[in-house]
Scaffold this active site. Structure first.
Site, PDB file in Angstrom:
ATOM      1  N   TYR A 124     -22.728  -8.487  24.542  1.00 18.43           N
ATOM      2  CA  TYR A 124     -22.808  -8.543  26.004  1.00 18.43           C
ATOM      3  C   TYR A 124     -24.283  -8.585  26.426  1.00 18.43           C
ATOM      4  O   TYR A 124     -24.673  -9.387  27.278  1.00 18.43           O
ATOM      5  CB  TYR A 124     -22.126  -7.322  26.638  1.00 18.43           C
ATOM      6  CG  TYR A 124     -20.648  -7.212  26.358  1.00 18.43           C
ATOM      7  CD1 TYR A 124     -19.716  -7.892  27.137  1.00 18.43           C
ATOM      8  CD2 TYR A 124     -20.170  -6.407  25.326  1.00 18.43           C
ATOM      9  CE1 TYR A 124     -18.349  -7.783  26.889  1.00 18.43           C
ATOM     10  CE2 TYR A 124     -18.809  -6.284  25.068  1.00 18.43           C
ATOM     11  CZ  TYR A 124     -17.902  -6.975  25.857  1.00 18.43           C
ATOM     12  OH  TYR A 124     -16.562  -6.868  25.608  1.00 18.43           O
ATOM     13  N   HIS A 156     -13.358 -13.868  23.608  1.00 16.20           N
ATOM     14  CA  HIS A 156     -13.047 -13.027  22.446  1.00 16.20           C
ATOM     15  C   HIS A 156     -14.235 -12.930  21.490  1.00 16.20           C
ATOM     16  O   HIS A 156     -14.277 -12.030  20.658  1.00 16.20           O
ATOM     17  CB  HIS A 156     -11.807 -13.555  21.715  1.00 16.20           C
ATOM     18  CG  HIS A 156     -11.945 -14.942  21.189  1.00 16.20           C
ATOM     19  ND1 HIS A 156     -11.733 -16.060  21.982  1.00 16.20           N
ATOM     20  CD2 HIS A 156     -12.284 -15.408  19.957  1.00 16.20           C
ATOM     21  CE1 HIS A 156     -11.925 -17.144  21.262  1.00 16.20           C
ATOM     22  NE2 HIS A 156     -12.259 -16.777  20.018  1.00 16.20           N
TER      23      HIS A 156
END
Length: 196
Positions: A124, A156
């Site tokens: 992230y 994903h």
């Protein structure tokens, strides 16, 4: 601004819907003439009905009856998903309609689609850094959670910086299965206990 980046028109928009069987359960697919609009996990009858109702309200029109350009896009999307799950396709080549996302979320998802290939993962924080927004790692997570095109736009493949798998709206079992398919995680080992 391209046609697929414009906000949704205020009037009715042509679109179509289908479901396709996959090893991780049925996926619902919607497309407009601009491209694939959304992918819906766990698209059994109830989930599919609710998704179609939401899209009908959002697009101000019921799904088009075949044949239409939208149905051609859906057929191509289903074929590419079948090839992906069979291990024969590593990169989707579908036109995408980005109109269900905007702003920062769209920027994140476009970077993900363009810069995180099959068989790789990204943190992230790394995505936030790539966008020049180093304090936005949580916002990147929010963008993943609102991704209207999962699998095709591979949320994903986004994991935690510490090596954790992170979250996934459709469920961690689905995320693990997708990562195992791409060779990032070992395939789950299923055992069956039988009585003697």
């Amino acid at each position: 601004m391209t046609a697929s980046e414009r906000p949704l028109p205020s009037g009715p928009q042509q679109w179509a819907w289908t479901t396709t069987a996959t090893p991780i359960g049925p996926l619902g697919l919607a497309a407009t003439p601009s491209g694939l609009l959304t992918v819906v996990f766990h698209a059994d009858a109830g989930t599919a009905d609710r998704a179609v109702e939401r899209l009908t309200r959002r697009l101000a029109a019921a799904p088009a009856a075949p044949p239409s350009p939208c149905h051609d896009l859906l057929a191509e999307a289903a074929d590419q998903l079948t090839a992906y799950f069979a291990g024969r396709l590593r990169a989707f080549s579908l036109p995408l309609d980005w109109s269900l996302t905007s702003g920062f979320n769209r920027r994140v998802l476009r970077e993900l689609a363009a810069g995180v290939p099959y068989g790789t993962v990204v943190a992230y924080q790394t995505l936030a850094d790539r966008l020049g927004e180093p304090s936005a790692a949580r916002a990147v997570g929010t963008a993943m959670g609102s991704n209207p095109l999962p699998v095709v736009v591979p949320c994903h493949r986004v994991v935690e910086s510490d090596g954790g798998i992170g979250g996934f709206g459709p469920g961690l079992e689905s995320k693990r299965a997708l990562l195992a398919l791409e060779g990032v995680l070992p395939a789950p080992v299923l055992t069956r206990v039988t009585g003697s």
